[in-house]
Scaffold this active site. Structure first.
Site, PDB file in Angstrom:
ATOM      1  N   LEU A 275       0.334   3.591  -2.213  1.00 57.45           N
ATOM      2  CA  LEU A 275       0.736   3.434  -3.614  1.00 57.45           C
ATOM      3  C   LEU A 275       1.414   4.685  -4.140  1.00 57.45           C
ATOM      4  O   LEU A 275       1.045   5.810  -3.790  1.00 57.45           O
ATOM      5  CB  LEU A 275      -0.490   3.116  -4.470  1.00 57.45           C
ATOM      6  CG  LEU A 275      -1.224   1.818  -4.119  1.00 57.45           C
ATOM      7  CD1 LEU A 275      -2.366   1.578  -5.115  1.00 57.45           C
ATOM      8  CD2 LEU A 275      -0.304   0.614  -4.082  1.00 57.45           C
TER       9      LEU A 275
ATOM     10  N   ARG B  46       8.274   4.549   1.825  1.00 57.70           N
ATOM     11  CA  ARG B  46       8.974   5.053   3.023  1.00 57.70           C
ATOM     12  C   ARG B  46       9.448   6.503   2.842  1.00 57.70           C
ATOM     13  O   ARG B  46       9.738   7.164   3.835  1.00 57.70           O
ATOM     14  CB  ARG B  46      10.152   4.155   3.366  1.00 57.70           C
ATOM     15  CG  ARG B  46       9.692   2.814   3.930  1.00 57.70           C
ATOM     16  CD  ARG B  46      10.849   1.958   4.368  1.00 57.70           C
ATOM     17  NE  ARG B  46      10.424   0.843   5.179  1.00 57.70           N
ATOM     18  CZ  ARG B  46      10.238  -0.404   4.724  1.00 57.70           C
ATOM     19  NH1 ARG B  46      10.445  -0.686   3.454  1.00 57.70           N
ATOM     20  NH2 ARG B  46       9.840  -1.363   5.543  1.00 57.70           N
TER      21      ARG B  46
ATOM     22  N   GLN C 232      14.693  -9.109  -3.293  1.00 56.60           N
ATOM     23  CA  GLN C 232      13.363  -9.698  -3.116  1.00 56.60           C
ATOM     24  C   GLN C 232      12.885 -10.374  -4.409  1.00 56.60           C
ATOM     25  O   GLN C 232      12.418 -11.514  -4.407  1.00 56.60           O
ATOM     26  CB  GLN C 232      12.380  -8.605  -2.699  1.00 56.60           C
ATOM     27  CG  GLN C 232      10.926  -9.003  -2.772  1.00 56.60           C
ATOM     28  CD  GLN C 232      10.009  -7.977  -2.164  1.00 56.60           C
ATOM     29  OE1 GLN C 232       9.845  -7.937  -0.957  1.00 56.60           O
ATOM     30  NE2 GLN C 232       9.382  -7.136  -2.968  1.00 56.60           N
TER      31      GLN C 232
ATOM     32  N   HIS D  42       4.595   1.668  -7.881  1.00 59.30           N
ATOM     33  CA  HIS D  42       3.559   0.627  -7.912  1.00 59.30           C
ATOM     34  C   HIS D  42       2.714   0.748  -9.180  1.00 59.30           C
ATOM     35  O   HIS D  42       2.330  -0.251  -9.785  1.00 59.30           O
ATOM     36  CB  HIS D  42       2.609   0.769  -6.723  1.00 59.30           C
ATOM     37  CG  HIS D  42       3.246   0.540  -5.388  1.00 59.30           C
ATOM     38  ND1 HIS D  42       3.274   1.495  -4.403  1.00 59.30           N
ATOM     39  CD2 HIS D  42       3.876  -0.543  -4.880  1.00 59.30           C
ATOM     40  CE1 HIS D  42       3.884   1.005  -3.332  1.00 59.30           C
ATOM     41  NE2 HIS D  42       4.267  -0.224  -3.603  1.00 59.30           N
TER      42      HIS D  42
ATOM     43  N   GLY E 160       0.803  -1.223   0.000  1.00 54.27           N
ATOM     44  CA  GLY E 160       0.000   0.000   0.000  1.00 54.27           C
ATOM     45  C   GLY E 160       0.832   1.269   0.000  1.00 54.27           C
ATOM     46  O   GLY E 160       2.019   1.251  -0.269  1.00 54.27           O
TER      47      GLY E 160
ATOM     48  N   GLN F  12      12.636  -3.507  -9.405  1.00 54.77           N
ATOM     49  CA  GLN F  12      14.088  -3.704  -9.257  1.00 54.77           C
ATOM     50  C   GLN F  12      14.637  -3.008  -8.008  1.00 54.77           C
ATOM     51  O   GLN F  12      15.693  -3.366  -7.510  1.00 54.77           O
ATOM     52  CB  GLN F  12      14.843  -3.203 -10.500  1.00 54.77           C
ATOM     53  CG  GLN F  12      16.317  -3.615 -10.456  1.00 54.77           C
ATOM     54  CD  GLN F  12      17.193  -2.854 -11.406  1.00 54.77           C
ATOM     55  OE1 GLN F  12      16.851  -2.706 -12.578  1.00 54.77           O
ATOM     56  NE2 GLN F  12      18.333  -2.368 -10.929  1.00 54.77           N
ATOM     57  N   LYS F  13      13.909  -2.011  -7.476  1.00 51.42           N
ATOM     58  CA  LYS F  13      14.413  -1.352  -6.260  1.00 51.42           C
ATOM     59  C   LYS F  13      14.687  -2.391  -5.177  1.00 51.42           C
ATOM     60  O   LYS F  13      15.658  -2.308  -4.442  1.00 51.42           O
ATOM     61  CB  LYS F  13      13.424  -0.303  -5.752  1.00 51.42           C
ATOM     62  CG  LYS F  13      13.945   0.408  -4.515  1.00 51.42           C
ATOM     63  CD  LYS F  13      13.023   1.477  -4.041  1.00 51.42           C
ATOM     64  CE  LYS F  13      11.818   0.935  -3.319  1.00 51.42           C
ATOM     65  NZ  LYS F  13      12.164   0.253  -2.051  1.00 51.42           N
TER      66      LYS F  13
HETATM   67  O1  PAF Z   1       7.679  -5.318  -1.741  1.00 50.22           O
HETATM   68  C1  PAF Z   1       6.698  -5.317  -0.980  1.00 50.22           C
HETATM   69  O2  PAF Z   1       5.901  -4.365  -0.926  1.00 50.22           O
HETATM   70  C2  PAF Z   1       6.455  -6.505  -0.054  1.00 50.22           C
HETATM   71  O3  PAF Z   1       7.669  -7.051   0.378  1.00 50.22           O
HETATM   72  C3  PAF Z   1       5.559  -7.598  -0.686  1.00 50.22           C
HETATM   73  C4  PAF Z   1       6.191  -8.206  -1.909  1.00 50.22           C
HETATM   74  C5  PAF Z   1       4.207  -6.983  -1.051  1.00 50.22           C
HETATM   75  C6  PAF Z   1       5.311  -8.715   0.335  1.00 50.22           C
HETATM   76  O4  PAF Z   1       4.681  -8.245   1.479  1.00 50.22           O
END
Ligand code: PAF
Length: 280
Positions: A32, A186, A152, A36, A30, A147-148
């Site tokens: 956004l 953030r 992950q 996103h 969220g 990519q940021k």
């Molecule tokens: O990148 C994110 O916002 C989170 O790590 C994700 C992939 C939604 C998992 O909670």
């Protein structure tokens, strides 16, 4: 756009589209932002139906991290997701995702040993668990990550391969503010002074990229260059600067093929990450 809050309804609604339609998925926490919306745009261009989830996943935040400070505004997110053309927004409450007695976790070993895996113990176990759950609920054909958060995206790519989860993982480029700062939820928590200091992170990465282009392959020297440039501003404290290979995410001494130069920086209560991928 339809808003769905229960797992049963989310899985059920998407059944109607399978198997003819391709389902694209963008998991988010969220607040956004342009980043996103770009992920959503990518998902839309590659699929017929798009689902965006919003869930601030408690299990990926360690003790003392910013779970409670993480910005939340469902109404604003709803409006932005609708304007950007999402078909479904999935907003599960904690009781749906982690009901009482919950005790099953997914973890990826080697790829999570360094970078954010080392500085945020347990973080990736929370991410891979919640993403597996979301994949099982939405059953998308493809999912888009930015990519940021390159580590992950690569951890999730490995996870779906290892666990035979049939979903294509797409990594979309980092979206940046005009001054180069990577767009992030953030950033909202930065004070004006911290916000002014933050673009130094990408400037240091750009300097590093230039130095690599000029033939510098020595990771210790490259990391020192990035570190020195960032710590020049007393508001920025280095969490890590690392140079890893893209397959196993292990620290490199010399760059001889493609590599990820990744940085995490703390400023006040905010932790910012950024990276560049170099391909020589
Ligand atoms: O990148 C994110 O916002 C989170 O790590 C994700 C992939 C939604 C998992 O909670």
């Amino acid at each position: 756009m339809q808003t769905i809050t229960t797992i049963k309804e989310m899985s059920g609604r998407l059944e109607a589209f399978r198997p003819e339609k391709r389902i694209g998925f963008v998991p988010t926490m969220g607040w956004l932002h342009e980043g996103h919306l770009r992920l959503l745009k990518t998902a839309k261009s590659l699929s017929d139906v798009t689902v965006l989830s919003i869930y601030v996943n408690p299990s990926q935040f360690g003790p003392g991290e910013d779970y409670s400070l993480y910005p939340r505004d469902v109404e604003r997110d709803h409006r932005l997701a609708e304007e950007a053309g999402a078909d479904f927004i999935f907003l599960p409450p904690d009781e749906e995702m982690y009901p009482p007695g919950y005790q099953t976790w997914v973890s990826v070993d080697e790829l999570t040993r360094h970078l954010c895996g080392a500085s945020r113990p347990g973080h990736f176990r929370g991410v891979t668990t919640v993403v597996t759950k979301l994949f099982n609920i939405v059953r998308p054909h493809l999912a888009v990550f930015g990519q940021k958060d390159a580590q992950q995206a690569l951890v999730i790519k490995r996870m779906v391969y290892d666990l035979n989860i049939d979903v294509d993982i797409v990594m979309a480029p980092t979206v940046r503010e005009k001054d180069g700062l990577a767009v992030s939820s953030r950033n909202k928590n930065l004070t004006p002074d911290q916000r002014r200091a933050a673009p130094l992170i990408y400037q240091a990465l750009q300097k590093c990229s230039k130095s690599i282009q000029q033939g510098n392959r020595d990771c210790a020297r490259l990391k020192k260059m990035v570190r020195d440039m960032i710590t020049d501003n007393p508001l920025l404290q280095i969490d890590y600067v690392e140079c890893v290979d893209l397959d196993r995410m292990q620290p490199l001494r010399h760059i001889s093929a493609s590599a990820l130069i990744a940085v995490a920086v703390r400023t006040g209560t905010v932790r910012l990450v950024d990276n560049i991928i170099v391909d020589i």
